[in-house]
Design a protein around this motif. Structure first.
Motif, PDB file in Angstrom:
ATOM      1  N   THR A 123      -5.503   5.723  13.245  1.00 18.27           N
ATOM      2  CA  THR A 123      -5.479   7.157  13.008  1.00 18.27           C
ATOM      3  C   THR A 123      -6.748   7.742  13.624  1.00 18.27           C
ATOM      4  N   THR A 124      -7.072   8.968  13.289  1.00 20.17           N
ATOM      5  CA  THR A 124      -8.348   9.535  13.716  1.00 20.17           C
ATOM      6  C   THR A 124      -9.368   9.335  12.606  1.00 20.17           C
ATOM      7  N   PRO A 125     -10.658   9.324  12.914  1.00 17.18           N
ATOM      8  CA  PRO A 125     -11.665   9.169  11.853  1.00 17.18           C
ATOM      9  C   PRO A 125     -11.536  10.229  10.759  1.00 17.18           C
ATOM     10  N   ASN A 126     -11.261  11.476  11.131  1.00 21.36           N
ATOM     11  CA  ASN A 126     -11.121  12.537  10.128  1.00 21.36           C
ATOM     12  C   ASN A 126      -9.916  12.305   9.223  1.00 21.36           C
ATOM     13  N   ARG A 127      -8.793  11.920   9.825  1.00 22.71           N
ATOM     14  CA  ARG A 127      -7.591  11.684   9.010  1.00 22.71           C
ATOM     15  C   ARG A 127      -7.793  10.450   8.137  1.00 22.71           C
ATOM     16  N   TYR A 128      -8.507   9.473   8.629  1.00 21.35           N
ATOM     17  CA  TYR A 128      -8.791   8.272   7.843  1.00 21.35           C
ATOM     18  C   TYR A 128      -9.545   8.630   6.572  1.00 21.35           C
ATOM     19  N   GLU A 129     -10.578   9.445   6.684  1.00 25.00           N
ATOM     20  CA  GLU A 129     -11.348   9.831   5.508  1.00 25.00           C
ATOM     21  C   GLU A 129     -10.499  10.627   4.518  1.00 25.00           C
ATOM     22  N   ALA A 130      -9.605  11.466   5.043  1.00 23.32           N
ATOM     23  CA  ALA A 130      -8.771  12.289   4.166  1.00 23.32           C
ATOM     24  C   ALA A 130      -7.709  11.465   3.442  1.00 23.32           C
ATOM     25  N   LEU A 131      -7.278  10.360   4.055  1.00 22.22           N
ATOM     26  CA  LEU A 131      -6.154   9.587   3.510  1.00 22.22           C
ATOM     27  C   LEU A 131      -6.549   8.181   3.057  1.00 22.22           C
ATOM     28  N   LYS A 132      -7.827   7.908   2.902  1.00 29.99           N
ATOM     29  CA  LYS A 132      -8.263   6.535   2.662  1.00 29.99           C
ATOM     30  C   LYS A 132      -7.548   5.851   1.487  1.00 29.99           C
ATOM     31  N   PRO A 133      -7.414   6.488   0.308  1.00 31.84           N
ATOM     32  CA  PRO A 133      -6.688   5.818  -0.792  1.00 31.84           C
ATOM     33  C   PRO A 133      -5.233   5.522  -0.423  1.00 31.84           C
ATOM     34  N   GLU A 134      -4.595   6.461   0.264  1.00 30.88           N
ATOM     35  CA  GLU A 134      -3.201   6.261   0.651  1.00 30.88           C
ATOM     36  C   GLU A 134      -3.062   5.161   1.712  1.00 30.88           C
ATOM     37  N   LEU A 135      -4.040   5.059   2.595  1.00 28.97           N
ATOM     38  CA  LEU A 135      -3.985   4.017   3.616  1.00 28.97           C
ATOM     39  C   LEU A 135      -4.172   2.635   3.003  1.00 28.97           C
ATOM     40  N   ARG A 136      -4.974   2.550   1.962  1.00 29.80           N
ATOM     41  CA  ARG A 136      -5.093   1.282   1.229  1.00 29.80           C
ATOM     42  C   ARG A 136      -3.745   0.909   0.605  1.00 29.80           C
ATOM     43  N   LYS A 137      -3.056   1.899   0.032  1.00 30.14           N
ATOM     44  CA  LYS A 137      -1.721   1.644  -0.522  1.00 30.14           C
ATOM     45  C   LYS A 137      -0.746   1.218   0.572  1.00 30.14           C
ATOM     46  N   MET A 138      -0.875   1.834   1.735  1.00 27.50           N
ATOM     47  CA  MET A 138      -0.035   1.469   2.872  1.00 27.50           C
ATOM     48  C   MET A 138      -0.206  -0.009   3.217  1.00 27.50           C
ATOM     49  N   VAL A 139      -1.451  -0.464   3.287  1.00 25.12           N
ATOM     50  CA  VAL A 139      -1.723  -1.865   3.596  1.00 25.12           C
ATOM     51  C   VAL A 139      -1.118  -2.780   2.538  1.00 25.12           C
ATOM     52  N   LEU A 140      -1.305  -2.435   1.260  1.00 24.08           N
ATOM     53  CA  LEU A 140      -0.780  -3.271   0.179  1.00 24.08           C
ATOM     54  C   LEU A 140       0.744  -3.304   0.186  1.00 24.08           C
ATOM     55  N   ALA A 141       1.367  -2.164   0.481  1.00 24.20           N
ATOM     56  CA  ALA A 141       2.828  -2.115   0.537  1.00 24.20           C
ATOM     57  C   ALA A 141       3.363  -3.001   1.654  1.00 24.20           C
ATOM     58  N   MET A 142       2.734  -2.932   2.825  1.00 20.70           N
ATOM     59  CA  MET A 142       3.186  -3.751   3.950  1.00 20.70           C
ATOM     60  C   MET A 142       2.893  -5.232   3.704  1.00 20.70           C
ATOM     61  N   ARG A 143       1.838  -5.505   2.976  1.00 22.43           N
ATOM     62  CA  ARG A 143       1.525  -6.901   2.629  1.00 22.43           C
ATOM     63  C   ARG A 143       2.591  -7.464   1.698  1.00 22.43           C
ATOM     64  N   LYS A 144       3.031  -6.646   0.746  1.00 23.60           N
ATOM     65  CA  LYS A 144       4.107  -7.085  -0.148  1.00 23.60           C
ATOM     66  C   LYS A 144       5.403  -7.270   0.636  1.00 23.60           C
ATOM     67  N   ALA A 145       5.669  -6.368   1.564  1.00 26.13           N
ATOM     68  CA  ALA A 145       6.857  -6.487   2.414  1.00 26.13           C
ATOM     69  C   ALA A 145       6.802  -7.758   3.251  1.00 26.13           C
ATOM     70  N   THR A 146       5.619  -8.112   3.732  1.00 28.04           N
ATOM     71  CA  THR A 146       5.462  -9.346   4.507  1.00 28.04           C
ATOM     72  C   THR A 146       5.814 -10.559   3.667  1.00 28.04           C
ATOM     73  N   GLY A 147       5.450 -10.530   2.386  1.00 26.68           N
ATOM     74  CA  GLY A 147       5.833 -11.611   1.480  1.00 26.68           C
ATOM     75  C   GLY A 147       7.343 -11.738   1.367  1.00 26.68           C
ATOM     76  N   ILE A 148       8.035 -10.611   1.271  1.00 31.27           N
ATOM     77  CA  ILE A 148       9.503 -10.629   1.213  1.00 31.27           C
ATOM     78  C   ILE A 148      10.074 -11.203   2.498  1.00 31.27           C
ATOM     79  N   ILE A 149       9.514 -10.804   3.645  1.00 26.25           N
ATOM     80  CA  ILE A 149      10.006 -11.281   4.940  1.00 26.25           C
ATOM     81  C   ILE A 149       9.928 -12.802   5.023  1.00 26.25           C
ATOM     82  N   HIS A 150       8.808 -13.369   4.577  1.00 25.85           N
ATOM     83  CA  HIS A 150       8.626 -14.816   4.672  1.00 25.85           C
ATOM     84  C   HIS A 150       9.403 -15.575   3.591  1.00 25.85           C
ATOM     85  N   GLN A 151       9.494 -14.997   2.410  1.00 23.45           N
ATOM     86  CA  GLN A 151      10.093 -15.704   1.280  1.00 23.45           C
ATOM     87  C   GLN A 151      11.581 -15.443   1.115  1.00 23.45           C
ATOM     88  N   ASN A 152      12.051 -14.306   1.596  1.00 19.94           N
ATOM     89  CA  ASN A 152      13.462 -13.957   1.469  1.00 19.94           C
ATOM     90  C   ASN A 152      13.950 -13.316   2.769  1.00 19.94           C
TER      91      ASN A 152
END
Length: 374
Positions: A266-295
């Motif tokens: 993203t851009t540095p400005n948008r990153y600062e504005a969305l930092k909590p949501e971007l952390r959730k984005m990473v965690l959501a995709m990490r959980k999805a990766t678990g589903i991909i490998h396990q199921n």
């Protein structure tokens, strides 16, 4: 926000949740149970059903959680490389974390950071190569999570017999996006030199801009080789389209930094504005990766529904099947990238005259962070 057990809430609030996949499942289960049990037994079972199917996100006023809209610009059309995003959407993981994610395919080439600045996008998918090149041009870019790491490099048809090893590519015509820029010859010539042929004239290479239609460029005879390919897509596609013996030379084996990866930026400005949501984005995709490998069967179901597999012709179905299977192992659990990696990438870009030498001194922290991807 806090989490409440579904059954402790008033029945009126259940209807707010009817658009949730698991809410439909809950109601279907209750309906089946009613037909099989007497009412007294059902009363004792309902709390257990509710607990099993629903942990509901509500705010301090017992209102349904507000979902933050996140528009993600893709680097190409939807394909199995984007599987963690598709699984996280289809499985309801993004929504559970308060995110309403929209995947936006590019109609044509776009400058992602400009679309983010304009408010069209919030984040974008790109490759480390392009992230570093943009940073070298002093564009406002900031990568924050890697989600795919495959293999790739230079595609060729081994059945033609004129290319058996990287040094045989000297003087060949290269198809690559961005032609007639320096990128294609820089990649191929690095491999040629790594294979021991140090006297190949950089100007001897032919250049063809076939975009990302690498297989078409080779089969039409417009090019001898094509670069910036991911093996998990282009090799199965080439086979499905009738190439006799598609093969590739891997970046990582012949002296080129391994940029066959996809990251979120993203851009540095948008990153600062969305930092909590971007952390959730990473965690959501990490959980999805678990589903991909396990199921993987469930992941396949989500993907085929998303790309409308049943509406595809036989050739396209064979490409979807093969590329899906090839891509399954390519999603890492670790979303971090090292400063050493980007320093090496920048050095190679400068050494091959793709960027100015001064760009080698740009701190990696200016265009990459692991702050939300730990």
């Amino acid at each position: 926000m806090r989490v409440k057990n579904l059954f402790s809430r008033s029945f009126s609030n259940i209807f707010v949740l009817l658009n949730r996949r698991w809410a439909h499942k809950l109601l279907e289960t209750i309906a089946i149970t009613i037909t099989q049990m007497n009412f007294k037994s059902l009363i004792f079972l309902l709390p257990k059903l509710a607990f099993s199917f629903g942990q509901v996100c509500v705010d301090e006023n017992d209102k349904a959680c507000h979902l933050t809209d996140i528009n993600i610009g893709l680097e190409w059309f939807i394909n199995p490389d984007h599987l963690p995003l598709i699984v996280a959407k289809s499985h309801g993981i993004f929504e559970e974390l308060g995110l309403n994610v929209k995947l936006v395919e590019p109609k044509d080439h776009w400058e992602a950071e400009e679309e983010i600045i304009k408010g069209v996008l919030d984040i974008a998918v790109t490759e480390p190569l392009h992230l570093a090149q943009d940073a070298a041009k002093d564009k406002p870019v900031l990568g924050f999570s890697r989600f795919l790491h495959t293999d790739g490099g230079v595609l060729f048809d081994r059945s033609k017999g004129d290319i058996k090893r990287p040094s045989d590519m000297c003087g060949k015509t290269i198809s690559y996006p961005g032609s007639p820029g320096r990128g294609g010859p820089a990649i191929v010539d690095t491999m040629v030199r790594a294979d021991g042929k140090t006297d190949c004239d950089l100007d001897s290479y032919g250049k063809h801009n076939g975009g990302f239609f690498h297989t078409d460029a080779l089969q039409s005879g417009a090019a001898d080789v094509a670069t910036l390919i991911f093996w998990n897509f282009e090799i199965p596609e080439a086979r499905a389209k009738g190439m006799k013996d598609p093969a590739f030379f891997s970046l990582k084996e012949w002296g080129v930094p391994d940029f066959c990866q996809l990251v979120l930026m993203t851009t540095p400005n948008r990153y600062e504005a969305l930092k909590p949501e971007l952390r959730k984005m990473v965690l959501a995709m990490r959980k999805a990766t678990g589903i991909i490998h396990q199921n993987p069967t469930l992941a396949r179901k989500y993907y085929y529904e998303y790309v409308k597999y049943d509406d595809s012709d036989d050739t396209q179905k064979s490409i979807i099947d093969a590329t899906f299977d090839s891509t399954l192992p390519a999603f890492p659990n670790d979303n971090n990238m090292s400063s050493e990696y980007y320093n090496h990438l920048m050095t190679w870009l400068a050494d091959t005259k793709q960027i100015d030498d001064e760009a080698k001194t740009i701190p990696v922290s200016k265009y990459w962070t692991n702050e939300v991807s730990w």
